[in-house]
Design a protein around this motif. Structure first.
Motif, PDB file in Angstrom:
ATOM      1  N   LEU A 111       0.957  -1.301  -0.033  1.00 34.61           N
ATOM      2  CA  LEU A 111      -0.138  -0.058  -0.033  1.00 34.61           C
ATOM      3  C   LEU A 111       0.798   1.239  -0.107  1.00 34.61           C
ATOM      4  N   GLY A 112       1.929   1.428   0.360  1.00 31.45           N
ATOM      5  CA  GLY A 112       2.816   2.214   0.301  1.00 31.45           C
ATOM      6  C   GLY A 112       4.090   2.515   1.643  1.00 31.45           C
ATOM      7  N   ASN A 113       5.140   3.143   1.433  1.00 31.44           N
ATOM      8  CA  ASN A 113       5.893   3.286   2.611  1.00 31.44           C
ATOM      9  C   ASN A 113       5.491   4.499   3.483  1.00 31.44           C
ATOM     10  N   ILE A 114       5.870   4.228   4.681  1.00 31.38           N
ATOM     11  CA  ILE A 114       5.551   5.170   5.900  1.00 31.38           C
ATOM     12  C   ILE A 114       7.003   5.645   6.433  1.00 31.38           C
ATOM     13  N   ALA A 115       7.927   5.190   6.084  1.00 36.93           N
ATOM     14  CA  ALA A 115       9.309   5.563   6.779  1.00 36.93           C
ATOM     15  C   ALA A 115      10.432   5.211   5.811  1.00 36.93           C
ATOM     16  N   SER A 116      11.421   5.992   5.861  1.00 37.16           N
ATOM     17  CA  SER A 116      12.690   5.748   4.951  1.00 37.16           C
ATOM     18  C   SER A 116      13.911   5.605   5.820  1.00 37.16           C
ATOM     19  N   LYS A 117      15.023   4.860   5.583  1.00 34.80           N
ATOM     20  CA  LYS A 117      16.347   5.115   6.179  1.00 34.80           C
ATOM     21  C   LYS A 117      17.003   6.381   5.865  1.00 34.80           C
ATOM     22  N   LYS A 118      16.659   7.236   4.633  1.00 37.97           N
ATOM     23  CA  LYS A 118      17.066   8.466   4.362  1.00 37.97           C
ATOM     24  C   LYS A 118      16.697   9.328   5.587  1.00 37.97           C
ATOM     25  N   VAL A 119      15.639   9.151   6.144  1.00 40.21           N
ATOM     26  CA  VAL A 119      14.980  10.088   7.000  1.00 40.21           C
ATOM     27  C   VAL A 119      15.225   9.509   8.456  1.00 40.21           C
ATOM     28  N   ASP A 120      14.934   8.252   8.636  1.00 33.73           N
ATOM     29  CA  ASP A 120      15.228   7.602  10.131  1.00 33.73           C
ATOM     30  C   ASP A 120      15.891   6.363   9.775  1.00 33.73           C
ATOM     31  N   LYS A 121      17.094   6.212  10.177  1.00 36.57           N
ATOM     32  CA  LYS A 121      17.906   4.994   9.950  1.00 36.57           C
ATOM     33  C   LYS A 121      17.459   3.971  10.881  1.00 36.57           C
ATOM     34  N   THR A 122      16.566   4.045  11.963  1.00 35.68           N
ATOM     35  CA  THR A 122      16.040   3.060  12.726  1.00 35.68           C
ATOM     36  C   THR A 122      14.840   2.342  12.124  1.00 35.68           C
ATOM     37  N   LEU A 123      14.159   2.905  11.094  1.00 31.21           N
ATOM     38  CA  LEU A 123      12.754   2.641  10.639  1.00 31.21           C
ATOM     39  C   LEU A 123      11.841   2.537  11.513  1.00 31.21           C
ATOM     40  N   ARG A 124      11.898   3.299  12.558  1.00 33.26           N
ATOM     41  CA  ARG A 124      11.010   3.163  13.673  1.00 33.26           C
ATOM     42  C   ARG A 124       9.642   3.982  13.362  1.00 33.26           C
ATOM     43  N   PRO A 125       8.312   3.221  13.336  1.00 32.04           N
ATOM     44  CA  PRO A 125       7.231   4.135  13.048  1.00 32.04           C
ATOM     45  C   PRO A 125       6.889   5.035  14.394  1.00 32.04           C
ATOM     46  N   THR A 126       6.447   6.204  13.993  1.00 29.61           N
ATOM     47  CA  THR A 126       6.022   7.001  15.473  1.00 29.61           C
ATOM     48  C   THR A 126       4.538   6.679  15.707  1.00 29.61           C
ATOM     49  N   PHE A 127       4.070   5.727  14.852  1.00 29.20           N
ATOM     50  CA  PHE A 127       2.513   5.612  15.148  1.00 29.20           C
ATOM     51  C   PHE A 127       2.102   4.295  14.213  1.00 29.20           C
ATOM     52  N   LEU A 128       1.764   3.288  15.029  1.00 35.60           N
ATOM     53  CA  LEU A 128       1.108   1.999  14.332  1.00 35.60           C
ATOM     54  C   LEU A 128      -0.076   2.318  13.510  1.00 35.60           C
TER      55      LEU A 128
END
Length: 685
Positions: A111-128
């Motif tokens: 369906l689509g990406n919600i995070a990228s390592k370019k922005v956040d190396k941990t790929l940790r979502p701020t909200f499930l």
């Protein structure tokens, strides 16, 4: 060096048993398991293999459906309200994406990406992400490439995707209102202070409404009736560090404070009836749960610094969480827990990951070593991960587990370690028939009915012209992991003695060939052989089987093996001190004179003597003599003399005790404790 490693192993193992250290830290939250809304299907992630499976909840032997693999460490499984789709997160090509599994087509779509390592190396979502109540839309927060957070709505049906809010901020937390289908979301840490607070949006409208401004919002929760919203704020007054919980109607007019605390508010959640709020707080790594009566504005503390995991309210009205010390639960005023259950909880000591169910009747314990819990929507069964070990020093195995209404367990084991752990659970209860499916999975065959000749034909396996490396590796793993021993125990327990003897003979022959051809020492493997027998309390069988195998071992290796055996007996059968002494003596008698240090023997001998209150155990005096003769100047021999003196003194042989203390003093003249013992003895003579 070998002795030092052995001493270190004994120290670690005994410390683990005596002081009951906590289970390994885990990051499972409960989102790794999800029930379909009708309770017919259970989706779960095998955290050891990072695969998602779906199982029919009422059919424990039904074939598992593999959904996907290589799942993101931040686990999140959610069913749509219709039960047609299962949503999950998956990382791919340095991006974290939302995926949906279609039950009808048995396929997944992206369906689509919600995070990228370019922005956040941990790929940790701020909200499930969350499903829309009674609908097919998904609410998610995306980290955009420019660093902004975007609140988006997407759908698996028609590739629908819409950004409904974007802001440069630290956090966005959103909730659906089940009644109005509107979205409520909080904004915290916005660069533009005017955007902090609570917003709402009906998807039929273009722009959200800013209904409440606050700079320090943390959590929000909407009652299932859609009548009230609760939220938490940090630093509710300028001169204190207090945090607070507030409630208001859905337009957030005139919010009322109902609870305040100096602890960090981690989560707030409405009860299904909308009358209470559960509030999870943390301070100095200590977690607690408060129950807030919304109408009375009163909070009762359910726990005392011992919450491990919070799993929240379920449809049944039950509140679930795990604790480390059940005795710290309190009986709520006006609520009477079952006296027997409550008494058992209070008497229990240092039980880790004890799952607790709380409702209007009080507290009830469900089971131990349980994490990431979810209750079936109809309340008839429980799904969780069981924390198990296949040996005392091994890593934890997290086994997806289903418990039915009668307490029967179904383990969804995939790896070799998981099947061994599941086998142990059934062997410990002497449920041998339940153990065989997991042993059969391990061996890849039905060990009760198949011809075992090919599996255990050791001469053919080790034939130098046609050496079967893969087969050797399989049997080596089985030896190291203790699968041989567990198989023998299960076969003997089920009365299949001929098959068990075939396995035992094959085990002994393979061990002999393996150590002869690899040049490895028996003591490097013997712990894996001892542990299964010991932890399953099969000592008579274990001693006989392992003695038979160790007859093939080398001289020095056999000595270390008996020392391990003594350790296992102490750890798992603490009252059998004579057996422990006997194995220590066998080990010491086999060692060459002047061999290494005596410290490993002192440690086990000290525990045996002190825990038996220095009783005159058979062969104790012979063990002392053997150690002194073989280690006349060994490291730690002065401790051996001191232990011997203590033993003689407790057994009223003051002359021999004085002689032993004096010899210890010659070797360690600066030890004031020895001077005091000698003085006390001479004074009494």
């Amino acid at each position: 060096m070998a002795r030092k490693n052995l001493l270190k192993l004994i120290t670690i193992a005994i410390s683990l048993i005596l002081y009951l250290t906590a289970c390994n830290e885990v990051n499972l939250t409960g989102d790794e398991i999800a029930w379909s809304p009708d309770g017919k299907y259970m989706a779960f992630i095998n955290v050891q293999t990072q695969k998602i499976f779906i199982s029919r909840a009422k059919e424990s032997d039904a074939e598992l459906i593999l959904v996907d693999e290589k799942i993101h460490p931040t686990q999140s499984l959610q069913w749509s309200e219709s039960g047609d789709y299962l949503m999950y997160l998956k990382s791919q090509d340095d991006n974290l994406g939302v995926w949906v599994y279609n039950m009808a087509t048995r396929s997944s779509s992206f369906l689509g990406n919600i995070a990228s390592k370019k922005v956040d190396k941990t790929l940790r979502p701020t909200f499930l992400p969350q499903w829309e109540p009674d609908g097919e839309k998904i609410l998610a927060v995306k980290k955009a490439n420019n660093g902004n957070l975007q609140l988006i709505v997407t759908s698996p049906k028609n590739n629908f995707r819409k950004t409904i809010f974007e802001c440069q901020c630290a956090r966005i937390a959103a909730k659906w209102d089940r009644q109005s289908k509107a979205v409520y979301f909080s904004v915290h840490g916005a660069a533009d202070n005017r955007k902090n607070g609570i917003w709402t949006l009906n998807l039929n409208r273009l722009n959200p409404d800013h209904i409440f401004h606050a700079d320090n919002l943390a959590e929000i929760s909407i009652s299932q009736q859609g009548a009230q919203i609760a939220f938490s704020r940090l630093g509710i007054s300028s001169d204190t560090k207090l945090n607070g919980v507030f409630i208001a109607n859905m337009n957030c007019k005139n919010p009322k404070k109902i609870f305040e605390t100096d602890q960090e508010i981690e989560k707030i959640e409405w009860s299904p009836d909308g009358q209470k709020l559960a509030c999870v707080v943390t301070k100095d790594k200590k977690k607690n749960i408060f129950l807030i009566d919304v109408e009375a504005k009163k909070a009762i503390k359910l726990t005392f610094d011992n919450v491990l995991q919070y799993f929240g309210w379920k449809r049944s009205g039950n509140l679930f969480f795990t604790i480390s010390y059940p005795e710290s639960l309190v009986e709520l005023s006006g609520l009477r827990a079952d006296e027997k259950e409550f008494s058992e909880l209070n008497e229990a000591k240092k039980i880790e990951h004890q799952l607790i169910c709380f409702n209007e009747k009080g507290f009830k314990k469900i089971g131990q070593n349980m994490i990431a819990y979810q209750e079936n929507p109809d309340g008839s069964s429980h799904a969780f991960y069981k924390i198990l070990k296949i040996n005392i020093l091994g890593d934890n195995v997290f086994l997806p587990t289903l418990m039915d209404s009668t307490g029967n367990l179904t383990f969804f084991a995939e790896t070799a370690e998981q099947n061994i752990a599941a086998t142990d659970e059934f062997l410990a209860k002497k449920q041998y028939e339940n153990a065989f499916p997991h042993l059969n999975k391990y061996w890849g065959m039905d060990i009760r009915t198949n011809d075992l000749t090919k599996l255990l034909d050791i001469k053919t396996i080790f034939n130098s012209d046609k050496k079967d490396s893969l087969h050797i590796a399989q049997l080596t793993d089985a030896m190291i992991q203790g699968a041989f021993v567990r198989t023998i125990i299960a076969l003997q327990g089920a009365g299949l003695n001929n098959t068990a003897n075939t396995f035992l003979d094959g085990f002994a022959n393979f061990s002999d060939q393996y150590f002869r051809q690899t040049g490895q020492k028996y003591d490097e493997m013997i712990w894996a052989l001892i542990t299964p027998y010991s932890r399953l309390h099969e000592f008579d069988r274990g001693i006989s089987a392992i003695d038979q195998i160790m007859k093939l071992a080398s001289f020095d290796s056999l000595s270390n093996s008996y020392l391990f055996f003594a350790q296992a007996i102490f750890l798992y059968k603490k009252s059998d001190y004579p057996m422990c002494i006997k194995k220590l003596l066998q080990s010491a008698q086999l060692l060459p004179v002047h061999k290494d240090e005596v410290e490993p023997y002192n440690m086990l001998l000290s525990f045996c003597l002190k825990n038996s209150n220095f009783k005159r155990i058979s062969k104790t005096d012979e063990l002392f003599s053997t150690l002194i003769n073989r280690f006349p100047n060994g490291k730690g021999i002065e401790i051996t003399y001191e232990l011997m003196g203590d033993w003689f003194e407790k057994n009223m042989d003051k002359t021999s005790a004085l002689n032993a203390f004096q010899k210890a003093l010659i070797l360690n003249p600066n030890e004031s404790r020895l001077w005091q013992k000698i003085f006390n003895l001479e004074k009494r003579q």
